[in-house]
Design an enzyme around this catalytic site. Structure first.
Site, PDB file in Angstrom:
ATOM      1  CD  GLU A   7     118.563  35.196   7.162  1.00 38.64           C
ATOM      2  OE1 GLU A   7     117.571  35.282   6.415  1.00 38.64           O
ATOM      3  OE2 GLU A   7     118.470  35.197   8.398  1.00 38.64           O
ATOM      4  CB  THR A  46     118.638  28.558   2.909  1.00 38.90           C
ATOM      5  OG1 THR A  46     117.627  29.102   3.755  1.00 38.90           O
ATOM      6  CG2 THR A  46     119.936  28.444   3.691  1.00 38.90           C
ATOM      7  CB  ALA A 100     113.952  46.751  10.393  1.00 37.12           C
ATOM      8  N   GLY A 101     114.456  44.301   7.844  1.00 36.82           N
ATOM      9  CA  GLY A 101     114.661  42.866   7.690  1.00 36.82           C
ATOM     10  C   GLY A 101     113.627  42.064   8.471  1.00 36.82           C
ATOM     11  CD  GLU A 131     107.934  41.595  -1.205  1.00 37.63           C
ATOM     12  OE1 GLU A 131     107.000  41.279  -0.436  1.00 37.63           O
ATOM     13  OE2 GLU A 131     109.045  41.985  -0.804  1.00 37.63           O
ATOM     14  CG  ASP A 156     110.069  37.674   3.928  1.00 35.48           C
ATOM     15  OD1 ASP A 156     110.878  36.878   4.438  1.00 35.48           O
ATOM     16  OD2 ASP A 156     110.409  38.682   3.288  1.00 35.48           O
ATOM     17  CE1 TYR A 208     117.600  38.089  -1.256  1.00 38.18           C
ATOM     18  CE2 TYR A 208     116.823  38.536  -3.478  1.00 38.18           C
ATOM     19  CZ  TYR A 208     116.732  37.819  -2.302  1.00 38.18           C
ATOM     20  OH  TYR A 208     115.787  36.826  -2.180  1.00 38.18           O
TER      21      TYR A 208
HETATM   22  P1  ADP Z   1     110.981  44.908   4.918  1.00 40.91           P
HETATM   23  O1  ADP Z   1     112.246  44.233   5.334  1.00 40.91           O
HETATM   24  O2  ADP Z   1     110.440  45.755   6.027  1.00 40.91           O
HETATM   25  O3  ADP Z   1     109.992  43.979   4.326  1.00 40.91           O
HETATM   26  P2  ADP Z   1     110.925  45.944   2.259  1.00 40.91           P
HETATM   27  O4  ADP Z   1     111.804  46.897   1.535  1.00 40.91           O
HETATM   28  O5  ADP Z   1     110.755  44.584   1.711  1.00 40.91           O
HETATM   29  O6  ADP Z   1     111.417  45.921   3.768  1.00 40.91           O
HETATM   30  O7  ADP Z   1     109.469  46.555   2.349  1.00 40.91           O
HETATM   31  C1  ADP Z   1     109.269  47.873   2.796  1.00 40.91           C
HETATM   32  C2  ADP Z   1     108.261  48.552   1.889  1.00 40.91           C
HETATM   33  O8  ADP Z   1     106.965  47.963   2.063  1.00 40.91           O
HETATM   34  C3  ADP Z   1     108.070  50.020   2.220  1.00 40.91           C
HETATM   35  O9  ADP Z   1     109.017  50.821   1.534  1.00 40.91           O
HETATM   36  C4  ADP Z   1     106.656  50.264   1.714  1.00 40.91           C
HETATM   37  O10 ADP Z   1     106.639  50.459   0.322  1.00 40.91           O
HETATM   38  C5  ADP Z   1     105.956  48.959   2.001  1.00 40.91           C
HETATM   39  N1  ADP Z   1     105.303  49.001   3.326  1.00 40.91           N
HETATM   40  C6  ADP Z   1     105.556  48.195   4.379  1.00 40.91           C
HETATM   41  N2  ADP Z   1     104.773  48.517   5.439  1.00 40.91           N
HETATM   42  C7  ADP Z   1     104.002  49.558   5.052  1.00 40.91           C
HETATM   43  C8  ADP Z   1     102.999  50.366   5.698  1.00 40.91           C
HETATM   44  N3  ADP Z   1     102.665  50.156   6.972  1.00 40.91           N
HETATM   45  N4  ADP Z   1     102.433  51.351   4.979  1.00 40.91           N
HETATM   46  C9  ADP Z   1     102.787  51.577   3.698  1.00 40.91           C
HETATM   47  N5  ADP Z   1     103.715  50.866   3.053  1.00 40.91           N
HETATM   48  C10 ADP Z   1     104.326  49.861   3.697  1.00 40.91           C
HETATM   49 MG    MG Z   2     110.301  42.771   2.593  1.00 40.09          MG
END
Ligand code: ADP
Ligand code: MG
Length: 405
Positions: A43, A45, A137-138, A184, A196, A248
Site C-alpha cells: 500500500e 507503494t 470504498a477503496g 483519471e 487499479d 494523499y
Molecule cells: P473508488 O475508490 O471507488 O475508486 P473514487 O473516488 O476514485 O473512489 O471514484 C468514485 C467516483 O467514480 C464516483 O464519485 C463517480 O464520479 C465515479 N463512478 C464510479 N462508479 C460509477 C458509476 N457506477 N456510475 C457513475 N459514476 C461512477
Molecule cells: Mg478510484
C-alpha cells in the site's frame, strides 16, 4: 448484516441493458464490464516505484453501449441522477476553463486519452452504466468504470480495418491501462498511481498480480483461497473520509522530498539499511513504511509461489498483512478508528491476518479468514462498530476474478 453480493454476469448485463433501453429507447449493441479490485498487500507503494499485489473482485461495473455516427456521448448511470451529454471534441483537462463536470469525466476521458496516444478519433456512443462495486470504498469503482468503457471503445474501433483489438493481448491491455490512468489524472483530475487500472484490465481469475509500478510489468500468482478453506473478507467501513484527498497529496509530496534528499528517483530504489539521518522525523517514518512495505510485498509473493496456503506459510502470510497494517497505522498514519477496529476485531475472532486496503482514512479493510470463522468475524465486527457508534459496515466476499472484457 449487510453483505454486498457480486452480481452474476447475466444479472449485471440484464440490469444495465434494461437501463439502456429505458433511457435510449433501443436495445444496446453490446455490454462490456470491468472489475473493481482489492489490494492484498503493497500500500502506498505504487507512486514510490514499488510493488503492489492486487486482485480483481467479482464485483463489476457494466456498460451497455451503442456506437454513434457522431462525436456525442450520451450517458446515464444507475448510481447518478439524470442523462448527461458530452461532445468528444469539447473534452478538456480538469484544470482548464472548460472541464468535464462530474462522473462523465471518467468515461469521455478514456476516449480523449486514446486520441492523445495518437490513435484515430473515437466515435461517440450512447452508454448506460450500472455497478455493484461500491463507490469511494477503496475498491476502485473509478477504474472499473474507465476500464469498462475502454473495452467498449476498443471493440467499436475493432470494427474498423486498421485497428488491432487491444483487449486481445496483454500488450494492448497495457495501452488501455495507460489511457485509463490518463483519463483519471487529466480529465477527472484524480491522482492515481495505476495499480487499479492494471488490476482491472490485466488480472486473471484465481490469481493475484505482483505489479511493478515502475514499468508496469507483472506476474500472475495463483491464489486459490477456496481450496485452502480460506476467504478474503472485505469490510467496507463506510467511514466518512473527508481527509483523504489532501492527505494523499501530502504523503506523495513527503515521499518525493525524501527521495530527493536521499538522491534517488523513487523510494523503491533505496537499500533496506539506508542511512536516513538527514531526513526529518516524519520523512523517516514515511520512508520506513515504503521500504518495509515493498519488502513485505515481495516476501508475500515469494511465499505464495513457494507452496500451499497452509501451516507456517499461511501464518507468515497473515503476519505480513497485519504488519503492513501496523506500518500504515504507525509510520504512514493513514488508518482511522474504523479501520483499526476491523483489524483488531478480526484478529481476535480467528483471522489469520488483516489490514486496511486502498488509500486509507476510511474505505475498506481486508481479513484473511478460515471459511468456518467468517461468520464469527462478521458478527464481531458489526457488534464492535455498533458499540463504537460507527456507521454500519458492509461486507464483501472477495474471490480473485476475471478482467475487463
Ligand atoms: P473508488 O475508490 O471507488 O475508486 P473514487 O473516488 O476514485 O473512489 O471514484 C468514485 C467516483 O467514480 C464516483 O464519485 C463517480 O464520479 C465515479 N463512478 C464510479 N462508479 C460509477 C458509476 N457506477 N456510475 C457513475 N459514476 C461512477
Ligand atoms: Mg478510484
Amino acid at each position: 448484516m449487510i453483505v454486498n453480493e457480486a452480481w452474476s454476469i447475466d444479472e449485471g448485463e440484464a440490469r444495465v441493458s434494461a437501463l439502456f433501453e429505458k433511457t435510449f429507447g433501443a436495445v444496446p449493441q453490446a455490454v462490456h464490464s470491468a472489475p473493481g479490485r482489492v489490494n492484498v498487500i503493497g500500500e502506498h507503494t505504487d507512486y514510490n516505484g514499488g510493488y503492489a499485489l492486487p486482485m480483481a473482485l467479482p464485483h463489476r461495473t457494466y456498460a451497455a453501449v451503442t456506437k454513434r455516427d457522431d462525436r456525442v456521448v450520451r450517458l446515464v448511470s444507475a448510481q447518478e441522477a439524470g442523462v448527461r451529454e458530452v461532445n468528444l471534441d469539447d473534452v478538456d483537462r480538469y484544470d482548464s476553463d472548460n472541464p468535464v463536470e462530474g462522473w462523465p469525466a471518467y468515461v469521455v476521458g478514456v476516449a480523449w486519452a486514446l486520441e492523445q496516444q495518437g490513435k484515430p478519433k473515437m466515435p461517440g456512443m450512447d452508454v448506460a452504466i450500472d455497478s455493484c462495486v461500491p463507490f469511494g470504498a477503496g475498491l476502485s469503482s473509478s477504474a472499473a468504470l474507465e476500464c469498462a468503457v475502454a473495452a467498449a471503445w476498443d471493440s467499436f474501433m475493432a470494427q474498423e480495418d486498421d485497428w488491432t483489438p487491444l483487449l486481445a493481448s496483454d500488450e494492448g491491455r497495457s495501452e488501455l491501462v495507460q489511457a485509463c490512468i490518463a483519463a483519471e489524472n487529466h480529465i477527472a483530475g484524480a491522482p492515481t498511481g495505476g495499480m487499479d487500472q492494471a488490476a482491472s484490465l490485466r488480472c486473471k481469475e484465481g490469481h493475484v498480480i505482483l505489479l511493478d509500478s515502475k514499468d508496469f510489468s507483472l506476474r500472475h500468482i495463483p491464489f486459490d483461497l477456496a481450496s485452502a478453506g480460506l476467504e478474503m473478507l472485505v469490510v467496507d467501513t463506510r467511514a466518512p473520509h473527508k481527509l483523504a484527498d489532501g492527505q494523499y497529496a501530502k504523503r506523495r509530496a513527503t515521499c518525493e522530498a525524501s527521495a530527493k534528499k536521499l538522491g534517488v528517483e523513487y523510494l523503491a530504489d533505496l537499500d533496506y539499511n539506508v542511512d536516513m539521518s538527514e531526513l526529518t522525523e516524519v520523512e523517516r517514518m514515511r520512508t520506513r513504511h515504503v521500504i518495509t512495505e515493498i519488502a513485505r510485498t515481495l516476501d508475500f509473493a515469494e511465499l505464495l509461489e513457494s507452496g500451499e496456503l497452509t501451516g507456517e506459510r499461511l501464518e507468515k502470510l497473515g503476519n505480513l498483512m497485519t504488519e503492513s497494517h501496523e506500518s500504515l497505522r504507525v509510520d504512514y498514519e493513514v488508518t482511522c478508528p474504523e479501520l483499526d477496529a476491523v483489524v483488531t476485531t478480526a484478529l481476535e475472532h480467528g483471522a489469520i491476518g488483516a489490514r486496511m486496503t486502498g488509500g486509507g482514512f476510511g474505505g475498506s479493510a481486508i481479513a484473511l479468514v478460515p471459511v468456518e470463522k467468517v461468520d464469527d468475524v462478521m458478527t464481531a465486527v458489526e457488534a464492535r462498530f455498533a458499540q463504537e457508534g460507527f456507521n454500519e459496515p458492509h461486507f464483501l466476499h472477495a474471490v480473485p476474478s476475471a478482467p475487463a472484457n
